[in-house]
Write a protein that holds these residues in place. Structure first.
Motif, mmCIF file in Angstrom:
data_model
loop_
_atom_site.group_PDB
_atom_site.id
_atom_site.type_symbol
_atom_site.label_atom_id
_atom_site.label_comp_id
_atom_site.label_asym_id
_atom_site.label_seq_id
_atom_site.Cartn_x
_atom_site.Cartn_y
_atom_site.Cartn_z
ATOM 1 N N ASN A 226 44.576 38.706 41.879
ATOM 2 C CA ASN A 226 43.155 38.459 42.111
ATOM 3 C C ASN A 226 42.982 37.155 42.877
ATOM 4 O O ASN A 226 43.928 36.382 43.059
ATOM 5 C CB ASN A 226 42.363 38.444 40.796
ATOM 6 N N ASP A 227 41.746 36.940 43.329
ATOM 7 C CA ASP A 227 41.463 35.810 44.211
ATOM 8 C C ASP A 227 41.719 34.463 43.557
ATOM 9 O O ASP A 227 42.088 33.505 44.225
ATOM 10 C CB ASP A 227 39.997 35.874 44.663
ATOM 11 N N ALA A 228 41.514 34.374 42.249
ATOM 12 C CA ALA A 228 41.630 33.090 41.571
ATOM 13 C C ALA A 228 43.068 32.589 41.568
ATOM 14 O O ALA A 228 43.325 31.430 41.279
ATOM 15 C CB ALA A 228 41.114 33.205 40.147
ATOM 16 N N GLN A 229 44.013 33.472 41.875
ATOM 17 C CA GLN A 229 45.417 33.065 41.823
ATOM 18 C C GLN A 229 45.894 32.396 43.106
ATOM 19 O O GLN A 229 47.014 31.904 43.157
ATOM 20 C CB GLN A 229 46.295 34.283 41.526
ATOM 21 N N VAL B 247 34.214 29.205 40.201
ATOM 22 C CA VAL B 247 35.578 29.267 40.697
ATOM 23 C C VAL B 247 35.644 29.334 42.221
ATOM 24 O O VAL B 247 36.213 28.465 42.868
ATOM 25 C CB VAL B 247 36.324 30.477 40.088
ATOM 26 N N GLN B 248 35.038 30.371 42.792
ATOM 27 C CA GLN B 248 35.175 30.579 44.241
ATOM 28 C C GLN B 248 34.247 29.675 45.042
ATOM 29 O O GLN B 248 34.509 29.406 46.211
ATOM 30 C CB GLN B 248 34.857 32.034 44.601
ATOM 31 N N ALA C 283 37.187 41.998 40.451
ATOM 32 C CA ALA C 283 38.598 42.358 40.261
ATOM 33 C C ALA C 283 38.853 43.150 38.984
ATOM 34 O O ALA C 283 39.804 42.888 38.256
ATOM 35 C CB ALA C 283 39.477 41.099 40.295
ATOM 36 N N TYR D 125 39.789 30.882 31.528
ATOM 37 C CA TYR D 125 38.960 31.330 32.646
ATOM 38 C C TYR D 125 38.872 32.864 32.677
ATOM 39 O O TYR D 125 37.795 33.441 32.812
ATOM 40 C CB TYR D 125 39.512 30.775 33.960
ATOM 41 N N TYR E 36 43.707 28.660 32.718
ATOM 42 C CA TYR E 36 43.585 29.965 33.370
ATOM 43 C C TYR E 36 43.301 31.060 32.349
ATOM 44 O O TYR E 36 42.490 31.955 32.584
ATOM 45 C CB TYR E 36 44.855 30.287 34.170
#
Lengths: 376, 334
Positions: free
Chosen positions: B68-71, A270-271, A280, A62, A59
Motif C-alpha cells: 500500500n501507499d503508506a509503505q 498520512v498522505q 487499499a 496506523y 505503523y
C-alpha cells in the motif's frame, strides 16, 4: 435435553479466538516451512516488526486506526441486521470531503480544519451509505448488492475527480494538491519521538472516541435498542412501533460516516493529499475485524490491532526474509481471516463438549447422551 | 595520552567497520510499484533489468513489492538505512515519498522512473511515451484497411492518456481522416490485470470496424492481443517486445525500455563518479522508446511502411514533426 450448552462467556470471547488464531499461525507456519524458511523465525520477525520497536509499533497503530473505523462501520450495520460491504467505497469517497476542507483551510490551524474535515468526510461517507440504505428501506434492493456496486461507482467517481478535477496540471501522478501544514492532522511522533517516522497520527484519538461512542450508542441509547431489535427481528420491531425503514437509513448513514473517518487518517494524517485507491482494501478487512471482534467495540479494537500487526509484521517479514513474497503474506493474512472468520465455529462443538465434561452436573448427562448414541 | 590512542583506535575501528559494512551492503535495490513484480509489463520490465544486471555482474540486489501507499517512505528509509545504493523505484506515485526521504540520506543515490523529483541525489528518468506511441500510431494507420484504429488503455490515468495522445497523433499524421476509438479497462488498479474485460473491449472495437488495436494496459493487454488474433485483426503490444505472443497478428510493439533503465542505473548510479542526478529524458534518439521489428512481424511491416515510419521518426528527433505531450496541458487536442 440438549447435547450442547453455550460456552462460558470467557471461553467464547477469549479462548475460542485464541485457539483459532493459534491454528491460523500453525497452518501459516506449515506454509512458511514449505518454502524452506524457519516458521519460528518468521513469527518472531512478525511480532518484533509489529510491536518490537517504535517505528513498527507506530505503523501497527496506523493500520489499526483504519481497521477500527471500518470494523465499527460493519459492526454498527450488523447490529441492525444489515451487512455493509461498501466500507471501501464509503471511505474512498469520504476522501473528497476531507480533501476539500483540508485544502480550503490549510492556512488556518488543524484544530479548525480537523473537526470540520471529520464532519465533511462523515457527511460524504454517510451519504454514500445512505443511498443503499434508502434503496433497501424503500425499494427492498438488498444492501449487500447495492453497497458492493457502490464500491465500483466510488472508484469510477474518484478516478474522474482526481484525474480531471483535483489534479494540478503540473503533477503527473493521479493525485490532488498537497495539503499545507495547517490542514494536516498532527503526527504522534511530534509528541513522542518513540514513534520514529511512523505515520500514526491523532486520528487514533478519533478512533478511540468512535469505539466509545459506538458502545454507548448501541447499548445505552433508545436508538441503539431499536437498532438491535430490528437486527434480531424486523417483524417484532415493526410491531413495537419502530419505523424499520427509518432505522435502516439512519443506521447505514452512521455506518458510512464511520467508514469515512478512514479519510481523516489517510488523507489528512498520512498522505497529505488525495491519491487514487488510498483505502487499499481497509473496508474489506473491516468485515473480518467486525466478525472477529463479535461486533463489540472491545473485540473490534483488539481485532484491529491484530490485523494492524499482521500488516506491519508482514512488511517486516519481507525485509528480513526476502524469500517470503508479498503473496505469501497475503496467504498468512487470509489464513487468519479464514480461521477467525469463516471457520470461526470449527472448534466450537469440540470445545462445548469438553466444557460439558468438565462441569460436574453436566458430566453425567453428557455420558448418558454419548452412551445412548453408541447404543442406539 | 593513552586515552587519545585508545579513542583513535576506536575511531579507526568504527571508520573501518563503517567502510566494511558500507562495502558489504552497497547492493543496489529496486522497489516495485503496487502492480507487483510479475505484472507482465512495467514492473516486470524493471525486474528483468535487475536480473540482467545480476546475470552480467554476478552481484546481489535487494527488491521489495509494496502492498500500500503508506509503505513507500518506510521502504525507502529501510533500504537506505541498510546501506543499499542506488535505490531504484519504478512508478509515477513515488514523487512525494522520495521528496521527503531523499534529503535524509544525502549519501544514497536514488533513481526514480516515470516521475520527476528535484533533489541533488535523485535521478529522474522519464520516457517519451508519446513519441514512441506516435510511431506505432503511424504504423497502425498504414496497416488499417478499414480506416479505423483503436486504443485500449489500462487504468484511466494521465500516463495512459499520454500514450493515447501520441498514438492518435501518429495515426492522424498518416491519415488525417482516420477513425479513432479509445477505451479504458477500468478505474481501479485491477484494470492493469484484467485481460477478460480488455478482450471484450477489443471485440467491441473490432465489431465496430476497427482492425488495428494498440493495447497500453499492462497485463490486460494479453486479452487484446488474443481477441485480435481470434478475429484475424492486428494488435500492438506495449512496454516490452510482445511480437512473439501472437506472431503474425501483433503488428509491432511500442518499446519502453524500463529494463535498460534499471540495468543502467544499477551499473552507474551506485558510484558518485558515474551517477548523473537530475532529469533524464529517454526518447527515440537514444532508443528509450521505439517500435519493435523482429522475425515475428517482419512480414507485416512492408518496406514502404518502414520507410514512412523511419521518416517520421527522423522528423520527431529533428523536431520537424510535432507530437503533442499530454503532460504539458492534460489535454489531447486533435
Amino acid at each position: 435435553m440438549s447435547a450442547s450448552r453455550p460456552l462460558p462467556r470467557w471461553a467464547d470471547i477469549v479462548l475460542l479466538p485464541a485457539i483459532n488464531l493459534f491454528m491460523a499461525f500453525l497452518v501459516s507456519g506449515l506454509v512458511v516451512l514449505m518454502i524452506g524458511e524457519n516458521p519460528l523465525e518468521a513469527i518472531t520477525v512478525i511480532i518484533y516488526g509489529a510491536f518490537g520497536y517504535g517505528d513498527g509499533f507506530g505503523y501497527t497503530l496506523y493500520y489499526a486506526t483504519n481497521f477500527i473505523f471500518t470494523g465499527l462501520a460493519v459492526a454498527v450495520a450488523a447490529h441492525a441486521g444489515l451487512f455493509n460491504i461498501g466500507g471501501d467505497g464509503q471511505a474512498y469517497v469520504a476522501g473528497l470531503g476531507a480533501i476539500v476542507v483540508a485544502l480550503a483551510l490549510d492556512q488556518t490551524h488543524w484544530l479548525i480544519a480537523m473537526p470540520l474535515a471529520v464532519l465533511a468526510a462523515g457527511a460524504v461517507g454517510g451519504f454514500w451509505a445512505f443511498v443503499p440504505g434508502w434503496l433497501q428501506a424503500k425499494r427492498g434492493s438488498h444492501v449487500v448488492i447495492t453497497t458492493i456496486m457502490f464500491n465500483f461507482i466510488a472508484a469510477a467517481l474518484m478516478v474522474y475527480m482526481v484525474n480531471r478535477v483535483l489534479k494540478p496540471a503540473t503533477t503527473m501522478a493521479p493525485e490532488s494538491e498537497t495539503i499545507d501544514i495547517g490542514g494536516r492532522v498532527p503526527q504522534l511522533r511530534q509528541f513522542f519521538s518513540f514513534f520514529g517516522y511512523s505515520p500514526v497520527n491523532l486520528s487514533i484519538v478519533i478512533a478511540v472516541l468512535a469505539l466509545i461512542g459506538v458502545y454507548i450508542l448501541v447499548w445505552h441509547t433508545k436508538f441503539g435498542y431499536a437498532m438491535r431489535v430490528l437486527g434480531k427481528n424486523p417483524t417484532a420491531s415493526r410491531y413495537a412501533g419502530i419505523s424499520n425503514s427509518r432505522m435502516i437509513m439512519i443506521t447505514m448513514t452512521i455506518s458510512g460516516a464511520l467508514a469515512g473517518m478512514v479519510a481523516i487518517n489517510e488523507v489528512m494524517g498520512v498522505q497529505n493529499r488525495l491519491v487514487l485507491d488510498y483505502v487499499a482494501g481497509a473496508g474489506f478487512v473491516g468485515i473480518a475485524v467486525a466478525l472477529m471482534g463479535r461486533n463489540h467495540p472491545v473485540g473490534i479494537a483488539l481485532a484491529a490491532l491484530l490485523f494492524g500487526a499482521l500488516y506491519q509484521g508482514g512488511q517486516e517479514l519481507q525485509f528480513v526474509i526476502p524469500a517470503v513474497t508479498r503473496e505469501m503474506i497475503v496467504v498468512i493474512q487470509a489464513l487468519v481471516i479464514l480461521f477467525t472468520g469463516a471457520m470461526e465455529g470449527l472448534f466450537r462443538p469440540a470445545l462445548e463438549r469438553s466444557f460439558m465434561l468438565f462441569t460436574p452436573e453436566q458430566k453425567a448427562e453428557a455420558i448418558a447422551v454419548s452412551s445412548a448414541k453408541t447404543e442406539g | 595520552m593513552k586515552l587519545t590512542t585508545f579513542t583513535k583506535a576506536i575511531a579507526g575501528g568504527v571508520a573501518l567497520s563503517a567502510m566494511l559494512t558500507g562495502a558489504a551492503l552497497a547492493d543496489p535495490a529496486v522497489i516495485y510499484d503496487l502492480g507487483g513484480k510479475f505484472d507482465k509489463s512495467f514492473n516486470e520490465a524493471a525486474y528483468n533489468g535487475a536480473e540482467a544486471w545480476k546475470a552480467e555482474t554476478g552481484g546481489n540486489y535487494l527488491d521489495l513489492e509494496l502492498q500500500n501507499d503508506a509503505q513507500r517512505e518506510q521502504a525507502l528509509r529501510r533500504f537506505a538505512g541498510q546501506g543499499a545504493n542506488p535505490i531504484v523505484m519504478a512508478g509515477f506515485s513515488w514523487a512525494a515519498a522520495l521528496d521527503a526521504v531523499a534529503p535524509e540520506f544525502p549519501d544514497t543515490n536514488f533513481v526514480v522512473i516515470d516521475t520527476v523529483v528535484e533533489q541533488p541525489n535523485v535521478q529522474s528518468i522519464m520516457f517519451d511515451e508519446h513519441t514512441g506511441s506516435f510511431l506505432v500510431g503511424a504504423l497502425a494507420a498504414m496497416q488499417s484497411g478499414s480506416g479505423k484504429v483503436g486504443f485500449i488503455g489500462g487504468m484511466d490515468v494521465p500516463l495512459i492518456h499520454r500514450f493515447y495522445c501520441g498514438y492518435a497523433y501518429g495515426a492522424r499524421a498518416v491519415n488525417p481522416e482516420i477513425g479513432l476509438t479509445e477505451n479504458y479497462t477500468g478505474t481501479t488498479p485491477a484494470a492493469w490485470n484484467d485481460p477478460v474485460t480488455a478482450g471484450e473491449l477489443a471485440k467491441a472495437q473490432i465489431d465496430s470496424g476497427v482492425d488495428v488495436i494498440f493495447a497500453a494496459a499492462g497485463g490486460s493487454g494479453m486479452g487484446v492481443l488474443q481477441a485480435a488474433k481470434d478475429a484475424g485483426k492486428y494488435s500492438i503490444g506495449v512496454d516490452s517486445n510482445q511480437n512473439h505472443l501472437q506472431p503474425g497478428s501483433v503488428l509491432t510493439s511500442m518499446l519502453k525500455r524500463v529494463d535498460t533503465a534499471v540495468h543502467t542505473a544499477f551499473l552507474e548510479a551506485g558510484d558518485d563518479a558515474t551517477f548523473k542526478p537530475g532529469r533524464i529524458d529517454l526518447g527515440l534518439a537514444d532508443g528509450g522508446v521505439d517500435y519493435a521489428v523482429d522475425d515475428n512481424n517482419a512480414a507485416l511491416i512492408t518496406d514502404e511502411m518502414k520507410a514512412k515510419v523511419e521518416e517520421l521518426k527522423a522528423g520527431v528527433i529533428a523536431g520537424t514533426v510535432e507530437v503533442h505531450d499530454y503532460y504539458t496541458d492534460n489535454a489531447c487536442p486533435l
